[in-house]
Design a protein around this motif. Structure first.
Motif, PDB file in Angstrom:
ATOM      1  N   SER A 149      54.346  67.768 -11.087  1.00  9.48           N
ATOM      2  CA  SER A 149      53.882  66.790 -12.071  1.00  9.48           C
ATOM      3  C   SER A 149      52.397  66.965 -12.370  1.00  9.48           C
ATOM      4  N   LEU A 150      51.594  67.206 -11.331  1.00 10.52           N
ATOM      5  CA  LEU A 150      50.167  67.455 -11.546  1.00 10.52           C
ATOM      6  C   LEU A 150      49.946  68.719 -12.355  1.00 10.52           C
ATOM      7  N   GLN A 151      50.736  69.736 -12.069  1.00 11.99           N
ATOM      8  CA  GLN A 151      50.621  70.981 -12.826  1.00 11.99           C
ATOM      9  C   GLN A 151      50.980  70.763 -14.292  1.00 11.99           C
ATOM     10  N   GLY A 152      51.987  69.906 -14.551  1.00 13.80           N
ATOM     11  CA  GLY A 152      52.339  69.587 -15.936  1.00 13.80           C
ATOM     12  C   GLY A 152      51.213  68.875 -16.662  1.00 13.80           C
ATOM     13  N   ILE A 153      50.508  67.972 -15.951  1.00 14.82           N
ATOM     14  CA  ILE A 153      49.359  67.280 -16.555  1.00 14.82           C
ATOM     15  C   ILE A 153      48.255  68.271 -16.905  1.00 14.82           C
ATOM     16  N   LEU A 154      47.987  69.210 -15.981  1.00 13.50           N
ATOM     17  CA  LEU A 154      46.956  70.218 -16.237  1.00 13.50           C
ATOM     18  C   LEU A 154      47.319  71.087 -17.426  1.00 13.50           C
ATOM     19  N   MET A 155      48.564  71.568 -17.485  1.00 13.57           N
ATOM     20  CA  MET A 155      48.965  72.446 -18.576  1.00 13.57           C
ATOM     21  C   MET A 155      48.957  71.711 -19.911  1.00 13.57           C
ATOM     22  N   LYS A 156      49.256  70.431 -19.878  1.00 10.74           N
ATOM     23  CA  LYS A 156      49.232  69.651 -21.117  1.00 10.74           C
ATOM     24  C   LYS A 156      47.826  69.593 -21.688  1.00 10.74           C
ATOM     25  N   TRP A 186      45.963  57.122 -14.638  1.00  8.49           N
ATOM     26  CA  TRP A 186      47.311  56.569 -14.562  1.00  8.49           C
ATOM     27  C   TRP A 186      48.356  57.678 -14.411  1.00  8.49           C
ATOM     28  N   GLU A 187      48.175  58.774 -15.135  1.00  9.81           N
ATOM     29  CA  GLU A 187      49.107  59.899 -15.035  1.00  9.81           C
ATOM     30  C   GLU A 187      49.078  60.519 -13.642  1.00  9.81           C
ATOM     31  N   ILE A 188      47.871  60.658 -13.072  1.00 14.13           N
ATOM     32  CA  ILE A 188      47.763  61.263 -11.747  1.00 14.13           C
ATOM     33  C   ILE A 188      48.420  60.369 -10.700  1.00 14.13           C
ATOM     34  N   MET A 189      48.164  59.069 -10.773  1.00 18.09           N
ATOM     35  CA  MET A 189      48.791  58.144  -9.834  1.00 18.09           C
ATOM     36  C   MET A 189      50.314  58.178  -9.979  1.00 18.09           C
ATOM     37  N   GLY A 190      50.778  58.222 -11.215  1.00 22.94           N
ATOM     38  CA  GLY A 190      52.220  58.290 -11.444  1.00 22.94           C
ATOM     39  C   GLY A 190      52.818  59.589 -10.949  1.00 22.94           C
ATOM     40  N   ALA A 191      52.077  60.707 -11.091  1.00 24.50           N
ATOM     41  CA  ALA A 191      52.581  62.004 -10.644  1.00 24.50           C
ATOM     42  C   ALA A 191      52.736  62.048  -9.128  1.00 24.50           C
ATOM     43  N   LEU A 192      51.836  61.365  -8.402  1.00 20.77           N
ATOM     44  CA  LEU A 192      51.887  61.358  -6.949  1.00 20.77           C
ATOM     45  C   LEU A 192      52.825  60.286  -6.399  1.00 20.77           C
ATOM     46  N   SER A 193      53.391  59.480  -7.265  1.00 16.45           N
ATOM     47  CA  SER A 193      54.240  58.387  -6.821  1.00 16.45           C
ATOM     48  C   SER A 193      55.563  58.903  -6.265  1.00 16.45           C
ATOM     49  N   LEU A 194      55.956  58.343  -5.131  1.00 15.64           N
ATOM     50  CA  LEU A 194      57.229  58.727  -4.535  1.00 15.64           C
ATOM     51  C   LEU A 194      58.411  58.322  -5.404  1.00 15.64           C
ATOM     52  N   THR A 195      58.275  57.220  -6.111  1.00 11.21           N
ATOM     53  CA  THR A 195      59.395  56.764  -6.938  1.00 11.21           C
ATOM     54  C   THR A 195      59.681  57.736  -8.073  1.00 11.21           C
ATOM     55  N   LYS A 196      58.629  58.351  -8.605  1.00 14.72           N
ATOM     56  CA  LYS A 196      58.859  59.341  -9.653  1.00 14.72           C
ATOM     57  C   LYS A 196      59.581  60.559  -9.091  1.00 14.72           C
ATOM     58  N   SER A 197      59.194  60.986  -7.883  1.00 17.91           N
ATOM     59  CA  SER A 197      59.884  62.106  -7.251  1.00 17.91           C
ATOM     60  C   SER A 197      61.338  61.754  -6.967  1.00 17.91           C
ATOM     61  N   TRP A 198      61.572  60.518  -6.534  1.00 23.23           N
ATOM     62  CA  TRP A 198      62.935  60.085  -6.237  1.00 23.23           C
ATOM     63  C   TRP A 198      63.776  60.048  -7.507  1.00 23.23           C
ATOM     64  N   LYS A 199      63.209  59.520  -8.596  1.00 23.77           N
ATOM     65  CA  LYS A 199      63.929  59.487  -9.868  1.00 23.77           C
ATOM     66  C   LYS A 199      64.207  60.899 -10.368  1.00 23.77           C
ATOM     67  N   SER A 209      56.673  53.877 -26.147  1.00 20.61           N
ATOM     68  CA  SER A 209      56.935  55.116 -25.428  1.00 20.61           C
ATOM     69  C   SER A 209      56.838  54.847 -23.948  1.00 20.61           C
ATOM     70  N   THR A 210      57.203  55.788 -23.163  1.00 18.61           N
ATOM     71  CA  THR A 210      57.141  55.654 -21.713  1.00 18.61           C
ATOM     72  C   THR A 210      56.323  56.797 -21.143  1.00 18.61           C
ATOM     73  N   PRO A 211      55.020  56.580 -20.948  1.00 25.26           N
ATOM     74  CA  PRO A 211      54.185  57.622 -20.359  1.00 25.26           C
ATOM     75  C   PRO A 211      54.517  57.815 -18.895  1.00 25.26           C
ATOM     76  N   PRO A 212      53.971  58.867 -18.262  1.00 25.64           N
ATOM     77  CA  PRO A 212      54.299  59.142 -16.867  1.00 25.64           C
ATOM     78  C   PRO A 212      54.111  57.923 -15.984  1.00 25.64           C
ATOM     79  N   GLY A 213      55.080  57.716 -15.085  1.00 26.11           N
ATOM     80  CA  GLY A 213      55.032  56.602 -14.176  1.00 26.11           C
ATOM     81  C   GLY A 213      55.808  55.412 -14.641  1.00 26.11           C
ATOM     82  N   GLY A 214      56.277  55.388 -15.896  1.00 32.69           N
ATOM     83  CA  GLY A 214      57.101  54.315 -16.383  1.00 32.69           C
ATOM     84  C   GLY A 214      56.330  53.160 -16.976  1.00 32.69           C
ATOM     85  N   ALA A 215      54.997  53.262 -17.125  1.00 38.03           N
ATOM     86  CA  ALA A 215      54.226  52.166 -17.703  1.00 38.03           C
ATOM     87  C   ALA A 215      54.561  52.010 -19.168  1.00 38.03           C
TER      88      ALA A 215
END
Length: 578
Positions: A524-531, A90-103, A47-53
């Protein structure tokens, strides 16, 4: 300082995220296998969790078949807790990543038939900026130097009295388009997600939906309101910024009305003072939030009985139209922008008079859900007549609502009788959204022709992601442009076009950076919280993350739907993990 801290957090999180990801994936890969310390290990993508790891399963040790697996002595409870904590970080770091926002910015939908909504959203947003760019100098000094050539106080051939000038005063319809799309997406997407479930499930999910909606819009909204109130005045030191000073004064005193989205319900506040001066464009967000609060009960009624569910919002719409008609008659409201009546506080801003556009969107969403659920299709032999009929209906509605009142706008005050004026105030906006619904239905069913092709261009898919930020930020751009002026601006087509293009593209650039550095990471952070707030049982059954932005920026697919508000974050956003 605050903006620099936000920038530092996002950039720092991006570097940290990629540093640890490079540490994890440092091993050398050859021929589809991964070599770690001399062992040949097959890699299987799970699977591909947030951030692409990537999570990897090591299935074979071909170089050392007799190698013994290391014994893991960690207790299961501690191991689960450690994994959960590492996953959260890992999810929080991925949520704040600029590359995720760009994608996220580069990801657009194609081939679903609903791409036309992106074009409608972007054009409506441009229409909002167009109207406000024209009106801003009129309501604030130094304004237009040749005002008599712009508004027909004296000359009957002034700009707003011409055929092309009707587009300026009709910019109000852009907001009703956002309301309509917001109601449609909220109803249609929610019903798809509730398919096979009862009314009780819809009622139970309402609190989380309300929280999700509030969290999705409020942080970005409050940050921009803070910027407009406390930071922007430092950059607007013109001699004629008194109007701006009144707005910032009210925002400092009554910002919490905006925080609770009640400024259109209690426009006079607790002390009888006008609280609507604080960030005038925020009335739309307040009304849209009110409408969204009413959506889950409407869905519950629909799930109990489809016919009553369709009839109830229709009756509410009729009641709202009747109330608007009575108010226009009693308060002598005039639809013309320059007649100086009480049109704005009594009709334009209150949710009880603007509800029909949203409710018609809800009805359209419910009806289209039934249309798709029963797998209905327009027979081939009827596609031509249906296309001609609906296209003609939409064209007549658009032409009538925009250009119909031209005779009444040739003078100030308006030349319309009170009966004509009252009818236009009450009926024009519901009629407009019916035309929008007819046009969108043709596009959804791939019968839109050249209009569908134009509205579905990929450029609109990218720009639609910025509409929420553009709606909130364009007053900042207008304030920078006009409140720093020393002398009045003479109106000509060229001067106005230069101002409009400058405001539009300046706002678009600002919205782009807000999307990358603030809006997308916070979503993205809000999605993590709601999850994590979602019950575990629901998480296992659905395995879906839910968020609800503003309808102004809305993204949707039938299988994988995400929708946003600017006018509109508003809609529901659903992302299905596969």
């Amino acid at each position: 300082v605050v903006l620099c801290l936000l920038l530092g957090v996002v950039v720092g999180a991006t570097f940290i995220f990629y540093y640890f990801r490079s540490r994890v994936g440092r091993s050398e890969k050859k021929d589809g296998y991964e070599h770690v310390e001399g062992m040949k290990i097959e890699e299987t993508k799970v699977s591909t969790p947030p951030g692409g790891a990537k999570r990897k399963i090591y299935e074979s040790l071909e170089n050392e078949p007799n190698a013994k697996k290391p014994i893991d002595t960690t207790p299961k409870e501690d191991k689960s807790s450690m994994n959960s904590q590492e996953s959260l970080v890992w999810e929080i770091m991925g949520a704040l990543s600029l590359t995720k926002s760009w994608k996220s910015f580069l990801t657009i939908r194609t081939g679903t038939g609903t791409e036309a909504m992106d074009g409608v959203r972007v054009i409506s947003m441009c229409w909002v900026v167009f109207g406000h760019t024209f009106l801003w100098p009129y309501y604030s000094s130094p304004g237009w130097s040749n005002l008599s050539d712009v508004i027909p106080f004296v000359k009957s051939n002034a700009v707003t009295a011409t055929w092309s000038g009707q587009v300026i005063q009709s910019a109000e319809f852009s907001v009703d388009t956002f309301f309509f799309m917001s109601g449609f997406l909220a109803a249609f997407i929610s019903l798809k997600k509730l398919r096979g479930k009862g009314a009780l499930s819809a009622a139970k999910s309402a609190p989380l939906l309300y929280l999700n909606r509030w969290l999705r819009i409020t942080p970005v909204y409050m940050l921009i309101l803070w910027f407009y109130t406390l930071v922007l005045p430092v950059m607007t030191k013109g001699p004629n910024d008194q109007f701006y000073g009144l707005q910032t004064r009210d925002c400092k005193k009554y910002w919490w009305y905006n925080f609770l989205y009640i400024q259109t319900v209690f426009p006079r506040g607790v002390n009888g003072e006008d609280v609507e001066m604080c960030y005038g464009v925020s009335w739309y967000l307040a009304d849209d939030m009110m409408f969204f609060w009413a959506t889950p009960p409407l869905l519950v009624i629909f799930l109990l009985n489809k016919y009553i569910g369709l009839l109830f919002p229709f009756l509410l719409s009729c009641g709202s139209i009747a109330a608007a008609w009575v108010l226009a008659w009693k308060k002598q409201l005039r639809f013309s922008t320059f007649d100086q009546s009480l049109y704005t506080p009594f009709y334009y801003n209150p949710p009880w008079t603007r509800a029909p556009a949203y409710l018609f969107g809800v009805i359209f969403g419910m009806g289209y859900f039934i249309f798709k659920e029963k797998k209905m299709n327009i027979p081939r032999r009827l596609q031509g007549p249906v296309q001609i009929a609906l296209a003609s209906f939409a064209a007549v509605i658009f032409a009538t609502t925009v250009y119909g009142p031209k005779k009444g706008t040739e003078t100030v005050p308006s030349g319309f009788s009170y009966a004509e004026n009252n009818a236009y105030v009450a009926l024009s906006k519901p009629a407009w959204v019916m035309g929008v619904g007819a046009m969108l239905f043709l596009c959804f069913e791939n019968l839109g022709g050249p209009v569908q092709w134009f509205l579905s261009l990929p450029i609109f898919g990218y720009m639609s992601k910025l509409t929420f930020g553009m709606y909130l930020l364009h007053p900042c751009t207008l304030a920078l442009l006009f409140f720093n002026r020393v002398l009045p601006l003479r109106y000509t087509a060229v001067n106005f076009s230069v101002c409009f293009i400058a405001v539009l593209f300046g706002t678009m650039v600002m919205a782009f950076f807000v999307f990358l550095f603030i809006e997308s990471p916070l979503a993205s952070l809000q999605g993590i919280l709601m999850k994590r707030l979602m019950p575990k049982r629901s998480r296992k059954k659905q395995s879906k993350a839910l968020s609800h932005p503003s309808p102004i920026n809305t993204e949707d697919k039938y299988a994988n739907i995400s929708t946003k508000p600017l006018l509109g974050g508003k809609g529901l956003e659903y992302k299905e993990e596969k």
